[in-house]
Scaffold this motif. Sequence first.
Motif, PDB file in Angstrom:
ATOM      1  N   PHE A  59     -20.710  54.786 -29.064  1.00  0.00           N
ATOM      2  CA  PHE A  59     -20.082  54.748 -27.744  1.00  0.00           C
ATOM      3  C   PHE A  59     -19.459  56.099 -27.405  1.00  0.00           C
ATOM      4  CE2 PHE A  59     -20.170  50.387 -29.205  1.00  0.00           C
ATOM      5  CZ  PHE A  59     -20.588  49.686 -28.076  1.00  0.00           C
ATOM      6  N   SER A  60     -19.465  56.386 -26.130  1.00  0.00           N
ATOM      7  CA  SER A  60     -18.780  57.566 -25.621  1.00  0.00           C
ATOM      8  C   SER A  60     -17.747  57.103 -24.606  1.00  0.00           C
ATOM      9  CB  SER A  60     -19.763  58.528 -24.955  1.00  0.00           C
ATOM     10  OG  SER A  60     -20.702  59.002 -25.886  1.00  0.00           O
ATOM     11  N   THR A  61     -16.550  57.610 -24.724  1.00  0.00           N
ATOM     12  CA  THR A  61     -15.471  57.207 -23.826  1.00  0.00           C
ATOM     13  C   THR A  61     -14.905  58.421 -23.123  1.00  0.00           C
ATOM     14  OG1 THR A  61     -13.739  57.438 -25.492  1.00  0.00           O
ATOM     15  CG2 THR A  61     -14.888  55.315 -25.382  1.00  0.00           C
ATOM     16  N   PHE A  62     -14.210  58.172 -22.025  1.00  0.00           N
ATOM     17  CA  PHE A  62     -13.522  59.262 -21.339  1.00  0.00           C
ATOM     18  C   PHE A  62     -12.296  58.712 -20.614  1.00  0.00           C
ATOM     19  CE2 PHE A  62     -15.494  57.567 -17.558  1.00  0.00           C
ATOM     20  CZ  PHE A  62     -14.615  57.910 -16.528  1.00  0.00           C
ATOM     21  N   TRP A  63     -11.369  59.601 -20.335  1.00  0.00           N
ATOM     22  CA  TRP A  63     -10.274  59.333 -19.407  1.00  0.00           C
ATOM     23  C   TRP A  63      -9.995  60.618 -18.638  1.00  0.00           C
ATOM     24  CZ3 TRP A  63      -5.935  62.317 -19.712  1.00  0.00           C
ATOM     25  CH2 TRP A  63      -5.660  62.945 -20.918  1.00  0.00           C
TER      26      TRP A  63
ATOM     27  N   TYR B 142       1.818  66.416   1.477  1.00  0.00           N
ATOM     28  CA  TYR B 142       1.789  65.196   0.678  1.00  0.00           C
ATOM     29  C   TYR B 142       1.054  65.452  -0.631  1.00  0.00           C
ATOM     30  CZ  TYR B 142      -2.923  64.809   2.683  1.00  0.00           C
ATOM     31  OH  TYR B 142      -4.227  65.067   3.071  1.00  0.00           O
ATOM     32  N   THR B 143       1.277  64.552  -1.597  1.00  0.00           N
ATOM     33  CA  THR B 143       0.670  64.649  -2.924  1.00  0.00           C
ATOM     34  C   THR B 143       0.004  63.323  -3.259  1.00  0.00           C
ATOM     35  OG1 THR B 143       2.423  66.177  -3.624  1.00  0.00           O
ATOM     36  CG2 THR B 143       1.088  65.179  -5.356  1.00  0.00           C
ATOM     37  N   THR B 144      -1.209  63.384  -3.772  1.00  0.00           N
ATOM     38  CA  THR B 144      -1.914  62.172  -4.187  1.00  0.00           C
ATOM     39  C   THR B 144      -2.329  62.282  -5.650  1.00  0.00           C
ATOM     40  OG1 THR B 144      -4.042  63.052  -3.411  1.00  0.00           O
ATOM     41  CG2 THR B 144      -2.782  61.698  -1.873  1.00  0.00           C
ATOM     42  N   TYR B 145      -2.523  61.118  -6.270  1.00  0.00           N
ATOM     43  CA  TYR B 145      -2.880  61.049  -7.686  1.00  0.00           C
ATOM     44  C   TYR B 145      -4.110  60.159  -7.854  1.00  0.00           C
ATOM     45  CZ  TYR B 145       1.937  62.694  -8.163  1.00  0.00           C
ATOM     46  OH  TYR B 145       3.098  63.401  -8.050  1.00  0.00           O
ATOM     47  N   ASP B 146      -5.003  60.567  -8.765  1.00  0.00           N
ATOM     48  CA  ASP B 146      -6.193  59.792  -9.101  1.00  0.00           C
ATOM     49  C   ASP B 146      -6.269  59.625 -10.611  1.00  0.00           C
ATOM     50  OD1 ASP B 146      -6.834  59.938  -6.402  1.00  0.00           O
ATOM     51  OD2 ASP B 146      -8.169  61.647  -6.671  1.00  0.00           O
ATOM     52  N   ALA B 147      -6.992  58.620 -11.060  1.00  0.00           N
ATOM     53  CA  ALA B 147      -7.213  58.429 -12.491  1.00  0.00           C
ATOM     54  C   ALA B 147      -8.467  57.601 -12.695  1.00  0.00           C
ATOM     55  CB  ALA B 147      -6.014  57.744 -13.147  1.00  0.00           C
ATOM     56  N   ALA B 148      -9.067  57.742 -13.875  1.00  0.00           N
ATOM     57  CA  ALA B 148     -10.245  56.952 -14.227  1.00  0.00           C
ATOM     58  C   ALA B 148     -10.389  56.922 -15.742  1.00  0.00           C
ATOM     59  CB  ALA B 148     -11.507  57.531 -13.589  1.00  0.00           C
ATOM     60  N   PHE B 149     -11.025  55.878 -16.259  1.00  0.00           N
ATOM     61  CA  PHE B 149     -11.404  55.822 -17.663  1.00  0.00           C
ATOM     62  C   PHE B 149     -12.663  54.971 -17.769  1.00  0.00           C
ATOM     63  CE2 PHE B 149      -8.599  52.217 -17.013  1.00  0.00           C
ATOM     64  CZ  PHE B 149      -9.233  51.179 -17.651  1.00  0.00           C
ATOM     65  N   GLY B 150     -13.456  55.219 -18.826  1.00  0.00           N
ATOM     66  CA  GLY B 150     -14.706  54.491 -18.944  1.00  0.00           C
ATOM     67  C   GLY B 150     -15.335  54.637 -20.297  1.00  0.00           C
ATOM     68  N   ILE B 151     -16.468  53.946 -20.455  1.00  0.00           N
ATOM     69  CA  ILE B 151     -17.195  53.933 -21.714  1.00  0.00           C
ATOM     70  C   ILE B 151     -18.679  53.845 -21.410  1.00  0.00           C
ATOM     71  CG2 ILE B 151     -17.062  51.410 -21.923  1.00  0.00           C
ATOM     72  CD1 ILE B 151     -16.706  51.833 -24.956  1.00  0.00           C
ATOM     73  N   SER B 152     -19.501  54.458 -22.262  1.00  0.00           N
ATOM     74  CA  SER B 152     -20.946  54.410 -22.073  1.00  0.00           C
ATOM     75  C   SER B 152     -21.640  54.262 -23.418  1.00  0.00           C
ATOM     76  CB  SER B 152     -21.443  55.675 -21.365  1.00  0.00           C
ATOM     77  OG  SER B 152     -21.202  56.822 -22.148  1.00  0.00           O
ATOM     78  N   ARG B 153     -22.827  53.703 -23.356  1.00  0.00           N
ATOM     79  CA  ARG B 153     -23.701  53.614 -24.528  1.00  0.00           C
ATOM     80  C   ARG B 153     -25.134  53.655 -24.050  1.00  0.00           C
ATOM     81  NH1 ARG B 153     -24.113  48.996 -29.372  1.00  0.00           N
ATOM     82  NH2 ARG B 153     -25.994  49.920 -30.337  1.00  0.00           N
ATOM     83  N   ASP B 154     -25.902  54.552 -24.633  1.00  0.00           N
ATOM     84  CA  ASP B 154     -27.298  54.733 -24.248  1.00  0.00           C
ATOM     85  C   ASP B 154     -27.389  54.961 -22.732  1.00  0.00           C
ATOM     86  OD1 ASP B 154     -28.030  54.367 -26.913  1.00  0.00           O
ATOM     87  OD2 ASP B 154     -28.104  52.182 -26.666  1.00  0.00           O
ATOM     88  N   ALA B 155     -28.102  54.088 -22.030  1.00  0.00           N
ATOM     89  CA  ALA B 155     -28.314  54.301 -20.597  1.00  0.00           C
ATOM     90  C   ALA B 155     -27.248  53.641 -19.732  1.00  0.00           C
ATOM     91  CB  ALA B 155     -29.692  53.780 -20.189  1.00  0.00           C
ATOM     92  N   TRP B 156     -26.327  52.897 -20.351  1.00  0.00           N
ATOM     93  CA  TRP B 156     -25.348  52.135 -19.581  1.00  0.00           C
ATOM     94  C   TRP B 156     -23.992  52.825 -19.604  1.00  0.00           C
ATOM     95  CZ3 TRP B 156     -26.643  47.893 -16.777  1.00  0.00           C
ATOM     96  CH2 TRP B 156     -27.873  47.303 -17.055  1.00  0.00           C
ATOM     97  N   SER B 157     -23.267  52.678 -18.511  1.00  0.00           N
ATOM     98  CA  SER B 157     -21.892  53.155 -18.477  1.00  0.00           C
ATOM     99  C   SER B 157     -21.088  52.295 -17.513  1.00  0.00           C
ATOM    100  CB  SER B 157     -21.813  54.617 -18.049  1.00  0.00           C
ATOM    101  OG  SER B 157     -22.247  54.786 -16.715  1.00  0.00           O
ATOM    102  N   ILE B 158     -19.794  52.202 -17.780  1.00  0.00           N
ATOM    103  CA  ILE B 158     -18.892  51.453 -16.925  1.00  0.00           C
ATOM    104  C   ILE B 158     -17.567  52.204 -16.866  1.00  0.00           C
ATOM    105  CG2 ILE B 158     -18.027  49.989 -18.814  1.00  0.00           C
ATOM    106  CD1 ILE B 158     -17.845  47.695 -16.768  1.00  0.00           C
TER     107      ILE B 158
END
Length: 859
Positions: A773-777, A802-818
Motif C-alpha cells: 500500500f501507498s499512503t499520503f497526507w 481572507y485565509t483558507t485551509y485544505d487537507a486530504a489523505f488517502g491510500i492506493s494499491r496497484d491500480a486503485w486509490s481512494i
Amino acid sequence: MTRDRTLSYSIAAILGGSSLQLAHAAITGDSNDAEGIPEITVTAQRRAQNIQDVPITIQALTSDTLTQLNVTTLDDFIKYLPNVTQASNGPGQSNIYMRGLSLGAAGSETSGTNGQIPNVAVYLDDQSVSLPGRNLDVYAADLERIEVLEGPQGTLFGSGAEAGVLRYITNKPKLNTTEGGVNASYSYTAHGDPNSSADAMVNIPLIDDTLAVRLVVYDDNRGGYINNLPSTFTRASTDLGIATFNNGIVPANNVAVNNSSSVGRAINPVSYKGLRVSGYYRIADDWNALLSQTYQDMDAQGVFYQMPYGSQGTTFDKTGKPIGSQPLPHLSVTLFNPSYDKDKFENTALTITGRIQDLKLVYNGSYLVRNVEQVQDYTNYARGVYGSYYQCSGLSPTSAAAGACYSPSATWRDTEKNTHQSQEIRLSTPDEWRVRGIGGLYYEQFIITDDIEWEYKSVPTCSVNFDVNCFNNLQPWPGSFTSNPGIRNDNTGFFNNVQRTINQKAAFGSIDVDVIPKVLTMTLGTRYYRFDEREVGGTVGSFFCEAFTPTTYFGPCVAPFGNNINTQNPNSSRFTGFRSRANVSWKIADDALLYYTWSQGFRPGGFNEGVYGHLPGADGVNQYLTPATYAPDTLTNNEIGFKTLILQRRLEIDGAVYQEDWRNAQVNFFDPQGGLGNLIFATNGPNYQVRGAELQIVAKLSDGFTVQGSTSYNNSKQTNSPYLVNNNPASATYGQNITSIRNPYGSAGSPLANSPLLQWNLRIRDEIHVGKFSTFWQVGVQRIGDSQSATGNLINFDQPGYTTYDAAFGISRDAWSIQCFGQNLTSVNASTSTNAGQFVQAETVTRPRVAGIKLSYRF
C-alpha cells in the motif's frame, strides 16, 4: 516501513507559486534526477523546454497536481496561483488578471456589446478562447497541465496576452499504448447541497505506430449554497426616480411584489457535462496530424453572490453605492425572478507537425462556437434613477392620488453567440543550434453576436383600451443588423442587438543567440499586427416611446432612444503596430539561471454603444459626449528573475522582481447617479505602475516528504491624474477640465482593483509506502490580501483579505486509490468580487466547506 520513491516523483506539484513552476510531472530521467525535484516540460516559448531553463515567469499545474488538489474548474484552482486574481459573477463569467493589472469589471450583461478584450489571454491548447467578461471555463479533465505565463506575451501570443496567458494543455493520444482511468467522487457542501462527479478516459491504439485515439467524458454536479429568502419589494420615497422626478411622493396606487414563487434553499447548483475525442495519425517519420473535437455544456442556476442587505429599503449614497436596511445572513439573497446561465461550446482543432529539411513546421487551425443564454433578476432597478419612468405613469409631485406605479419585477436576458476561428503556421530551427529562430504567420476572426433585453418596463403597452400614459413597443432599427427581428415583448424597456467582428493578421519572429554556449543567451523577438474591427446593429430604448396624451397609434415606437451603429461614424477601425521582447539569460551553473526580460503587451481598442451627452454645464449644454471609440492600451514590463536547484536538486528557490507600466488604460464607466449615465461605456484613462516581487520555494526533505510555498507582492499605483475634458464643441467651456463632479479617473497614487498587496500559500505533502500500500497526507493554506473592487471615484467596495485551509489523505494499491479531502475547512465566507451592477451590493463569495471522498482506478 519504507518510503516509496516512485510515488514521490510527482509530489512537487504547484500550489500556484508566484514566479515560477511549482508543479513537476512524474520523472523520466536517470536515477540521479530521481533523488531530487523532477523536471517538467513546457511550451511557453513554442518549444519544448525544461521549465527551469525558460527565462520568463511561469506557473504550471500538472495532471498529478490537479488530481492531488481535487480541482477541476477555474474557481477551484485560481486560489493556488497567488499572482492571479479574477473578478467573477459566477462560473463562466470572469475576467482574469495577473500581477494586479485590473481596473475592475462591469456586469456580464454588457460584456458582449461593449466589453473590452481581456488583458489576459485564455488558450485551449494552441487556440485563443477569450471572450469579454466571460472567459471560457474549461473543465480540467484529462489535462496534461495548466500553464500560466506572467507578464506581457505579445510577441508569441498576440493581443489578448497583454498581461499574460493561461493555457489549458490537453493530454494527447499515445501510439501503441492502451490505458484508461475512471474517477468518481461524492462530497457535501456546508450549508448547501451535496456534490457528485465522474469522469473517464481511455486511450486506444488502432494501428501500430500509426494511429491512436483518446476519449474523455465527464459529468460534474455541484450542489448550491445560496438561499433565496422571503421578501417583498415596496417602492419608497427614497427611490431615486421617485425622489428626483416626483418630489419623493409615492402614488397610492402602487404595486408591491413578493418573491414567494422563487424562494428556495441552495438555489445555485451548477453542472459541467462534456467530452473530448482526439485522434493522432503518424503520416510519416517526421509528419503527424492531431485532430480533436471538444464539447462542453455548463448549466449554472441561480446566482453565485450573496447580498449583505436585502432589496427592501435600499437607498444610495452620492457615489451610487447601495445602502441597505434589511440585513441578511451570509449566503443569502432576495431575488424576485428565477436566474440562470447556460453556457455551451464546441471546438474543432487540427494540428499538423512536420519537418522541411532542418526546419520544424507546425500548423494549428481551430474553430470555436460558443452559445450563452442567461437570465438574471433585475428588480432592484426599480430603485434607480429611471425605474419610475418605465414602471409608473401619470405621477404628480404634489399628489399621491395621481398616477400609478406598476409591478417593479424585472429581469435581463442575454443571448450571446461567439465564433472564433484561428490559423497559425510557424517554422523553427533545431533546438541544438547556437543561433535558433522561430517565426510564423497568424490569422484570426472573432465574431460576437449579442442580443440582450432589459425587461423592466411594466407600464402597459398602448392599445385601443389603454391609449394614454402607455408605451409603444420596440423593434430593431430599420435596415440595421439584427439577430432577433420583430417587435420585442411588452416588458422590454431597452435592448442591445450588436455584432462585433475582429479580424487580426500578424507576423512574428524570435531569435535566440548563444553568446557563450550553454551559458549566456540573448533573445530578440517582435510581432507585427493589424486589427480590423467592425460593429453593426443597434441599441434601442423606450425613452420617447411613451404616449402622454391619448393616441391612436399602436405600432412599434417610431423615434426611440438609442443608436443605429450601422450608420454611426465611425463603426469600423484599424489598429497596426509592433510589439517586441528582449531577454538576456545567464546560466551561472547547471542548476542556476539568472535572467532579465523586457517585454511589451497590447490589446486593441473598440466601440461604445453610441454617443450620448452628460453633465450639463451652466449654459445647459452637455459638457461630455460619450466617445464613439476607445484606443488600444499597452503594457511594458522590466523583470529580473532567477531559478535555482541546490542541495542535490532537493531545494528549489525561484524568484523575480519587476516593474510593469500600463499606459492609456481602458476604463469602464457605469455611473447612473454620478452624472455619467446609466449605460456602461469605455474610454482611455490614466497610466498605472506595478512594482512587484515573487518568490517560490520547493523543498524535498525526503523521497516522499515535500514542503512548498510561494508568495507575491504587488504595489500598484496610478501615476497621473487626468480629468474628463469637455469634448462638446457646442458647450461654452469646450476643451476645459470638467470639475463639476469628482474626477471619475481617481487620484494619482490610487491602487488598482482586485490587486492584493500580498498573497501567499503553503503546502505540505507526505507519501509513505507500507507493504503493498501507498499512503499520503497533505495540508495547505492560502492567503489572499485586501483589495478594492474598482479604481477611481466610481462605485467601489473594500474586499477584505481572507485565509483558507485544505487537507486530504488517502491510500492506493496497484491500480486503485481512494482519498478523503476537504476544502475551505473553516468555511470562510469572503467576497472574491463585489459589485453593484444589479443596484444592490452583490458579493461573489468563496464556496463554503466541501468535504468528500474520491475513488480512482487506472489501467
